[in-house]
Design a protein around this motif. Structure first.
Motif, PDB file in Angstrom:
ATOM      1  N   VAL A 266     -15.634  14.598 -32.674  1.00  0.00           N
ATOM      2  CA  VAL A 266     -16.958  15.231 -32.737  1.00  0.00           C
ATOM      3  C   VAL A 266     -17.083  16.107 -33.986  1.00  0.00           C
ATOM      4  CG1 VAL A 266     -18.513  16.848 -31.588  1.00  0.00           C
ATOM      5  CG2 VAL A 266     -17.354  15.091 -30.267  1.00  0.00           C
ATOM      6  N   LEU A 267     -16.050  16.858 -34.319  1.00  0.00           N
ATOM      7  CA  LEU A 267     -16.116  17.701 -35.514  1.00  0.00           C
ATOM      8  C   LEU A 267     -16.290  16.848 -36.775  1.00  0.00           C
ATOM      9  CD1 LEU A 267     -13.405  20.433 -34.817  1.00  0.00           C
ATOM     10  CD2 LEU A 267     -15.895  20.680 -34.706  1.00  0.00           C
ATOM     11  N   LEU A 268     -15.496  15.798 -36.905  1.00  0.00           N
ATOM     12  CA  LEU A 268     -15.543  15.002 -38.134  1.00  0.00           C
ATOM     13  C   LEU A 268     -16.716  14.035 -38.161  1.00  0.00           C
ATOM     14  CD1 LEU A 268     -11.757  14.202 -38.748  1.00  0.00           C
ATOM     15  CD2 LEU A 268     -13.128  16.092 -39.646  1.00  0.00           C
ATOM     16  N   HIS A 269     -17.158  13.568 -37.006  1.00  0.00           N
ATOM     17  CA  HIS A 269     -18.258  12.596 -36.963  1.00  0.00           C
ATOM     18  C   HIS A 269     -19.621  13.266 -37.045  1.00  0.00           C
ATOM     19  CE1 HIS A 269     -19.855   8.611 -36.374  1.00  0.00           C
ATOM     20  NE2 HIS A 269     -20.492   8.924 -35.267  1.00  0.00           N
ATOM     21  N   CYS A 270     -19.700  14.525 -36.617  1.00  0.00           N
ATOM     22  CA  CYS A 270     -21.008  15.177 -36.497  1.00  0.00           C
ATOM     23  C   CYS A 270     -21.251  16.294 -37.506  1.00  0.00           C
ATOM     24  CB  CYS A 270     -21.189  15.729 -35.084  1.00  0.00           C
ATOM     25  SG  CYS A 270     -21.053  14.494 -33.776  1.00  0.00           S
ATOM     26  N   ALA A 271     -20.200  16.888 -38.052  1.00  0.00           N
ATOM     27  CA  ALA A 271     -20.378  18.048 -38.926  1.00  0.00           C
ATOM     28  C   ALA A 271     -21.190  17.719 -40.174  1.00  0.00           C
ATOM     29  CB  ALA A 271     -19.016  18.624 -39.325  1.00  0.00           C
ATOM     30  N   GLY A 272     -21.090  16.482 -40.662  1.00  0.00           N
ATOM     31  CA  GLY A 272     -21.816  16.101 -41.874  1.00  0.00           C
ATOM     32  C   GLY A 272     -23.154  15.456 -41.598  1.00  0.00           C
ATOM     33  N   ASN A 273     -23.588  15.485 -40.332  1.00  0.00           N
ATOM     34  CA  ASN A 273     -24.846  14.827 -39.963  1.00  0.00           C
ATOM     35  C   ASN A 273     -25.665  15.746 -39.066  1.00  0.00           C
ATOM     36  OD1 ASN A 273     -26.848  13.144 -38.770  1.00  0.00           O
ATOM     37  ND2 ASN A 273     -25.610  11.338 -39.232  1.00  0.00           N
ATOM     38  N   PRO A 274     -26.736  16.374 -39.590  1.00  0.00           N
ATOM     39  CA  PRO A 274     -27.537  17.315 -38.802  1.00  0.00           C
ATOM     40  C   PRO A 274     -28.104  16.724 -37.521  1.00  0.00           C
ATOM     41  CG  PRO A 274     -28.125  17.447 -41.123  1.00  0.00           C
ATOM     42  CD  PRO A 274     -27.231  16.257 -40.977  1.00  0.00           C
ATOM     43  N   ASP A 275     -28.326  15.402 -37.486  1.00  0.00           N
ATOM     44  CA  ASP A 275     -28.886  14.765 -36.299  1.00  0.00           C
ATOM     45  C   ASP A 275     -27.890  14.695 -35.143  1.00  0.00           C
ATOM     46  OD1 ASP A 275     -31.272  14.343 -37.626  1.00  0.00           O
ATOM     47  OD2 ASP A 275     -30.701  12.342 -38.326  1.00  0.00           O
ATOM     48  N   ARG A 276     -26.618  15.000 -35.427  1.00  0.00           N
ATOM     49  CA  ARG A 276     -25.590  14.876 -34.387  1.00  0.00           C
ATOM     50  C   ARG A 276     -24.997  16.211 -33.954  1.00  0.00           C
ATOM     51  NH1 ARG A 276     -22.262  10.287 -37.692  1.00  0.00           N
ATOM     52  NH2 ARG A 276     -23.846   8.642 -37.663  1.00  0.00           N
ATOM     53  N   VAL A 277     -25.433  17.311 -34.552  1.00  0.00           N
ATOM     54  CA  VAL A 277     -24.770  18.586 -34.250  1.00  0.00           C
ATOM     55  C   VAL A 277     -24.964  19.009 -32.798  1.00  0.00           C
ATOM     56  CG1 VAL A 277     -24.842  19.422 -36.624  1.00  0.00           C
ATOM     57  CG2 VAL A 277     -26.743  19.934 -35.082  1.00  0.00           C
ATOM     58  N   GLU A 278     -25.957  18.436 -32.121  1.00  0.00           N
ATOM     59  CA  GLU A 278     -26.144  18.726 -30.702  1.00  0.00           C
ATOM     60  C   GLU A 278     -24.872  18.421 -29.915  1.00  0.00           C
ATOM     61  OE1 GLU A 278     -28.639  16.835 -26.935  1.00  0.00           O
ATOM     62  OE2 GLU A 278     -29.294  16.415 -28.987  1.00  0.00           O
ATOM     63  N   PHE A 279     -24.132  17.384 -30.329  1.00  0.00           N
ATOM     64  CA  PHE A 279     -22.912  17.002 -29.619  1.00  0.00           C
ATOM     65  C   PHE A 279     -21.797  18.026 -29.850  1.00  0.00           C
ATOM     66  CE2 PHE A 279     -25.221  13.020 -30.314  1.00  0.00           C
ATOM     67  CZ  PHE A 279     -25.293  12.552 -29.000  1.00  0.00           C
ATOM     68  N   ILE A 280     -21.789  18.662 -31.024  1.00  0.00           N
ATOM     69  CA  ILE A 280     -20.843  19.752 -31.267  1.00  0.00           C
ATOM     70  C   ILE A 280     -21.188  20.932 -30.371  1.00  0.00           C
ATOM     71  CG2 ILE A 280     -19.905  21.360 -32.967  1.00  0.00           C
ATOM     72  CD1 ILE A 280     -20.502  19.375 -35.150  1.00  0.00           C
ATOM     73  N   GLN A 281     -22.468  21.258 -30.287  1.00  0.00           N
ATOM     74  CA  GLN A 281     -22.907  22.372 -29.447  1.00  0.00           C
ATOM     75  C   GLN A 281     -22.521  22.145 -27.990  1.00  0.00           C
ATOM     76  OE1 GLN A 281     -26.985  22.012 -30.665  1.00  0.00           O
ATOM     77  NE2 GLN A 281     -26.858  23.697 -32.128  1.00  0.00           N
TER      78      GLN A 281
ATOM     79  N   ASN B 234     -18.426   8.590 -41.409  1.00  0.00           N
ATOM     80  CA  ASN B 234     -18.492   7.131 -41.287  1.00  0.00           C
ATOM     81  C   ASN B 234     -17.117   6.485 -41.218  1.00  0.00           C
ATOM     82  OD1 ASN B 234     -21.363   7.072 -41.464  1.00  0.00           O
ATOM     83  ND2 ASN B 234     -21.209   7.308 -43.685  1.00  0.00           N
ATOM     84  N   LYS B 235     -16.063   7.328 -41.253  1.00  0.00           N
ATOM     85  CA  LYS B 235     -14.702   6.809 -41.265  1.00  0.00           C
ATOM     86  C   LYS B 235     -13.884   7.289 -40.071  1.00  0.00           C
ATOM     87  CE  LYS B 235     -14.573   4.405 -45.150  1.00  0.00           C
ATOM     88  NZ  LYS B 235     -14.188   2.974 -45.152  1.00  0.00           N
ATOM     89  N   ILE B 236     -14.541   7.863 -39.081  1.00  0.00           N
ATOM     90  CA  ILE B 236     -13.839   8.355 -37.903  1.00  0.00           C
ATOM     91  C   ILE B 236     -14.431   7.677 -36.668  1.00  0.00           C
ATOM     92  CG2 ILE B 236     -15.373  10.385 -37.763  1.00  0.00           C
ATOM     93  CD1 ILE B 236     -11.699  10.608 -36.840  1.00  0.00           C
ATOM     94  N   PHE B 237     -13.571   7.173 -35.790  1.00  0.00           N
ATOM     95  CA  PHE B 237     -14.021   6.419 -34.622  1.00  0.00           C
ATOM     96  C   PHE B 237     -13.259   6.885 -33.384  1.00  0.00           C
ATOM     97  CE2 PHE B 237     -14.728   3.828 -38.339  1.00  0.00           C
ATOM     98  CZ  PHE B 237     -15.992   3.300 -38.136  1.00  0.00           C
ATOM     99  N   LEU B 238     -13.950   6.835 -32.260  1.00  0.00           N
ATOM    100  CA  LEU B 238     -13.342   7.160 -30.971  1.00  0.00           C
ATOM    101  C   LEU B 238     -13.605   6.024 -30.000  1.00  0.00           C
ATOM    102  CD1 LEU B 238     -11.998   9.152 -28.921  1.00  0.00           C
ATOM    103  CD2 LEU B 238     -14.318   9.981 -28.422  1.00  0.00           C
ATOM    104  N   THR B 239     -12.551   5.502 -29.376  1.00  0.00           N
ATOM    105  CA  THR B 239     -12.705   4.506 -28.327  1.00  0.00           C
ATOM    106  C   THR B 239     -12.073   5.057 -27.056  1.00  0.00           C
ATOM    107  OG1 THR B 239     -10.616   3.298 -28.616  1.00  0.00           O
ATOM    108  CG2 THR B 239     -12.417   2.726 -30.087  1.00  0.00           C
TER     109      THR B 239
END
Length: 460
Positions: free
Chosen positions: A49-64, A249-254
């Motif tokens: 979540v930190l690496l996938h969302c920190a650089g994308n304002p549309d995803r920061v809700e998931f960090i919160q 764009n280079k971090i994935f979670l399965t």
């Protein structure tokens, strides 16, 4: 990309975590073990979540959502969340994520250097009125209404094989979409106000290697804090922003679909332990929504067959494109894909419907048709992982995999390590696991361990 080291001082079950993943090791596959409750899944979700969302304002809700309950405990004004060392192929880059209050950030990183009157105006405004108190309830309300829309479409598909909505359902859909748009307009208004302030804040921080990520509002004690990151290894703050976008764009979670995903809204997490009703918020539907927004998030259960069909369509289209470009000489992408999949199935062959509407299988030497439900969960999962890596062209990436061994025979648990090495040799894999076979497939030095922290959760 390669995570070289992760440090987490204190987050949920994770206490004093400090793990190194050596980039020189071959293969770059690292089993991560612990007893139940040791925090393996939590660690993978935190990294992702930190690496996938920190650089994308549309995803920061998931960090919160992830940081719900995480706040500054003392009067220091800040609290470290995690420090991640990353090798990007040429540079060692260290990212420290921390939570700080308004005064701490200004006093330690801006201070007397501030000569921006507009910034100070917004700073003083934020100390007295915080817009996140308005944004978060609106986001929850919007999420709940989106679930109503999802349920309407699900009901229509269930009752009508043509997937078309009745006139009454179309009116309902139109009304729900209008309500969502109204709420989104309110959210956008509040975000625009906060974004102006935070743009000014980041401008003031541009020479400090410190970057603002998002606001975190703790409902339990009505405190407002900011998630920030300090980046060591990149001097230009604008390059820091670009690096965060690149790594997102280079971090994935399965993971398995039944996992408790901490990046969902807290109320939605709890719904997993309640009766699942299609007319209410359904935990698995919330995962689908998250799956559509978090492009690097994949559950083994989603689209196993759909991915296969889409891959065949893509191969067919590539062959046709080549025929157009080369005067009628079709490519072999379709044939190659079919051969690769048949090799994975060993004693079964895959048959694709001529119109690419479905797939079935046959056992070698037997003309009896088998359908996806006739394959074992392990066979479908192996196909699914292969297609996910290949179809999405995942290369030079960091792939976090939680309990990969579920549904695999011990022989396949051992084999899947070799498979990952073959299917995506340029990736780094961190595998949260209980499987001895996965651990035995690499050297003992590859295997990392989290000390068990079996304890009741307390407010952080």
């Amino acid at each position: 990309m390669h995570i070289q080291r992760i440090q987490v001082p204190d987050f949920r079950a994770l206490k004093n975590v400090d793990i190194t993943f050596e980039k020189e090791f071959t293969p770059r596959i690292f089993p991560l073990g612990s007893q139940n409750g040791g925090g393996k899944s939590t660690l993978l979700q935190l990294i992702f979540v930190l690496l996938h969302c920190a650089g994308n304002p549309d995803r920061v809700e998931f960090i919160q959502n992830l940081l719900d309950g995480f706040y500054i405990k003392n009067n220091s004004g800040e609290r470290t969340l995690a420090t991640i060392d990353i090798w990007d192929g040429s540079l060692n880059i260290k990212i420290e994520f921390f939570v700080g209050n308004e005064d701490y950030i200004f006093n330690h990183f801006i201070g007397s250097k501030v000569d921006n009157i507009e910034l100070m105006k917004y700073y003083n405004f934020y100390k007295n009125q915080f817009t996140a108190e308005k944004i978060l309830p609106l986001q929850k309300k919007k999420s709940n209404i989106e679930m109503v829309l999802l349920n309407l479409r699900h009901k229509a598909r269930k009752n009508n094989q043509s997937n078309s909505l009745s006139t009454e359902e179309q009116e309902q859909e139109k009304s729900i979409k209008q309500e969502i748009n109204v709420i989104q307009t309110e959210i956008d208004k509040e975000i625009a106000l906060s974004q102006k302030y935070h743009n000014l804040l980041n401008e003031a921080l541009k020479n400090t290697q410190v970057l603002y990520i998002c606001d975190c509002y703790n409902e339990s004690n009505s405190t407002v804090e900011k998630l920030m990151c300090i980046v060591d290894g990149i001097d230009d703050i604008h390059e820091v922003g670009e690096f965060l976008k690149t790594i997102s764009n280079k971090i994935f979670l399965t993971s398995h679909i039944s996992q408790i995903f901490l990046f969902l809204q807290p109320d939605n997490r709890k719904s997993l332990f309640k009766k699942q009703d299609n007319n209410q918020n359904n935990y698995y539907q919330q995962i689908k929504i998250a799956n559509s927004r978090l492009l690097g998030f994949f559950t083994y259960d989603f689209l196993a067959i759909d991915i296969l069909i889409e891959a065949f369509k893509k191969a067919r289209d590539e062959d046709f494109k080549q025929a157009v470009e080369q005067g009628g000489n079709y490519g072999n992408n379709y044939v190659k894909l079919l051969a690769e999949l048949n090799n994975l199935l060993s004693n079964k062959k895959i048959n694709v419907q001529p119109d690419l509407s479905g797939i079935n299988f046959r056992i070698d030497g037997d003309q009896t048709e088998l359908y996806p439900e006739d394959l074992s969960h392990g066979e479908l999962k192996r196909l699914c992982i292969y297609m996910w890596l290949k179809y999405n062209n995942i290369k030079d990436a960091i792939v976090l995999m939680d309990e990969l061994e579920i549904s695999f025979h011990p022989d396949w648990q051992y084999q899947i390590v070799r498979d990952l090495e073959e299917w995506g040799a340029t990736n780094q894999y961190i595998l949260a696991t209980h499987s001895y076979e996965i651990c035995q497939a690499v050297t003992p030095a590859h295997v990392k361990e989290l000390d068990p922290k079996l304890q009741a959760r307390t407010i952080q």
